[in-house]
Motif scaffolding. Structure first.
Motif, short mmCIF file in Angstrom:
data_model
loop_
_atom_site.label_atom_id
_atom_site.label_comp_id
_atom_site.label_asym_id
_atom_site.label_seq_id
_atom_site.Cartn_x
_atom_site.Cartn_y
_atom_site.Cartn_z
N VAL A 144 -1.53 7.08 -4.05
CA VAL A 144 -0.32 7.25 -4.85
C VAL A 144 -0.35 6.21 -5.97
N ASN A 145 0.21 6.55 -7.12
CA ASN A 145 0.29 5.62 -8.24
C ASN A 145 1.67 4.98 -8.24
N VAL A 146 1.67 3.65 -8.21
CA VAL A 146 2.91 2.90 -8.04
C VAL A 146 3.00 1.81 -9.09
N LYS A 147 4.21 1.60 -9.63
CA LYS A 147 4.43 0.49 -10.56
C LYS A 147 4.35 -0.83 -9.79
N PRO A 148 3.81 -1.87 -10.41
CA PRO A 148 3.69 -3.16 -9.72
C PRO A 148 5.02 -3.70 -9.20
N GLU A 149 6.12 -3.41 -9.91
CA GLU A 149 7.42 -3.92 -9.46
C GLU A 149 7.91 -3.25 -8.18
N ASN A 150 7.23 -2.19 -7.73
CA ASN A 150 7.57 -1.53 -6.47
C ASN A 150 6.59 -1.89 -5.35
N LEU A 151 5.86 -2.98 -5.55
CA LEU A 151 4.90 -3.44 -4.54
C LEU A 151 5.15 -4.90 -4.21
N VAL B 69 -6.88 -5.80 -6.67
CA VAL B 69 -7.54 -4.74 -5.90
C VAL B 69 -7.92 -5.29 -4.53
N GLY B 70 -7.64 -4.49 -3.49
CA GLY B 70 -7.93 -4.89 -2.12
C GLY B 70 -6.75 -5.49 -1.39
N SER B 71 -5.68 -5.82 -2.12
CA SER B 71 -4.51 -6.42 -1.49
C SER B 71 -3.80 -5.42 -0.60
N ARG B 72 -3.35 -5.88 0.56
CA ARG B 72 -2.49 -5.05 1.42
C ARG B 72 -1.08 -5.25 0.90
N VAL B 73 -0.40 -4.15 0.61
CA VAL B 73 0.92 -4.22 0.00
C VAL B 73 1.92 -3.37 0.77
N ARG B 74 3.22 -3.68 0.55
CA ARG B 74 4.32 -2.88 1.07
C ARG B 74 4.99 -2.22 -0.12
N VAL B 75 5.25 -0.93 -0.02
CA VAL B 75 5.90 -0.16 -1.08
C VAL B 75 7.40 -0.18 -0.85
N PHE B 76 8.17 -0.36 -1.93
CA PHE B 76 9.63 -0.34 -1.80
C PHE B 76 10.27 0.15 -3.10
N GLY B 77 11.49 0.61 -3.02
CA GLY B 77 12.27 0.97 -4.20
C GLY B 77 11.87 2.25 -4.90
N LEU B 78 11.07 3.10 -4.26
CA LEU B 78 10.68 4.36 -4.89
C LEU B 78 11.83 5.36 -4.81
N LYS B 79 12.10 6.03 -5.92
CA LYS B 79 13.15 7.04 -5.94
C LYS B 79 12.55 8.44 -5.84
N ALA B 80 11.40 8.67 -6.47
CA ALA B 80 10.77 9.99 -6.45
C ALA B 80 10.17 10.31 -5.08
N LYS B 81 9.67 9.30 -4.37
CA LYS B 81 9.07 9.50 -3.05
C LYS B 81 9.62 8.46 -2.07
N PRO B 82 10.90 8.56 -1.73
CA PRO B 82 11.52 7.55 -0.86
C PRO B 82 10.89 7.47 0.53
N GLU B 83 10.20 8.53 0.96
CA GLU B 83 9.55 8.52 2.27
C GLU B 83 8.41 7.50 2.34
N LEU B 84 7.95 7.02 1.19
CA LEU B 84 6.89 6.01 1.16
C LEU B 84 7.43 4.58 1.20
N ASN B 85 8.73 4.42 1.01
CA ASN B 85 9.31 3.08 1.05
C ASN B 85 9.09 2.44 2.42
N ASP B 86 8.79 1.16 2.41
CA ASP B 86 8.51 0.35 3.60
C ASP B 86 7.21 0.75 4.31
N ARG B 87 6.36 1.49 3.63
CA ARG B 87 5.02 1.80 4.14
C ARG B 87 4.03 0.83 3.53
N HIS B 88 2.88 0.70 4.19
CA HIS B 88 1.84 -0.20 3.72
C HIS B 88 0.64 0.56 3.19
N GLY B 89 -0.10 -0.10 2.31
CA GLY B 89 -1.31 0.47 1.76
C GLY B 89 -2.15 -0.62 1.13
N ARG B 90 -3.24 -0.21 0.49
CA ARG B 90 -4.12 -1.15 -0.20
C ARG B 90 -4.28 -0.73 -1.64
#
Length: 109
Positions: free
Chosen positions: A52-59, A8-29
């Motif tokens: 957004v709820n994301v699987k750890p393998e997509n972060l 919790v609190g980590s800054r992460v990059r989202v990748f590999g999403l198929k349902a919401k590809p517009e979020l790929n390569d975006r950052h969040g916490r």
């Protein structure tokens, strides 16, 4: 991720999403620990999507620019400046506010 989900609190990059590809390569916490459904809630930066709820393998933990941080031989941070410093301040503010239950506006990148 082989070392477990980002804390919790980590800054992460989202990748590999198929349902919401517009979020790929975006950052969040990351704002919650791993749920029973195997996902982490991530507060996205600079978009109206919010949580957004994301699987750890997509972060992936977001990289810190090497030219902004000087680290000593023993791994101790010696100097921090510019964007890296602002990211650290944002992370600190997020953790304090999250601990006190404050709702934050979306962060601007």
């Amino acid at each position: 991720m082989s070392s477990g989900p980002p804390p919790v609190g980590s800054r992460v990059r989202v990748f590999g999403l198929k349902a919401k590809p517009e979020l790929n390569d975006r950052h969040g916490r990351v704002v919650t620990p791993l749920s029973d459904k195997g996902r982490l809630a991530v507060e996205m930066e600079a978009i109206a999507e919010g949580l957004v709820n994301v699987k750890p393998e997509n972060l992936a933990i977001a990289d810190v620019p090497a030219e902004r941080a000087v680290v000593g031989e023993n791994g101790v941070l010696l100097r921090l400046e510019g964007e890296t410093f602002n990211t650290l301040l944002d992370t600190s503010r997020f953790l304090v506010n999250h601990a006190h239950g404050y709702v934050l506006a979306p962060m601007v990148q």
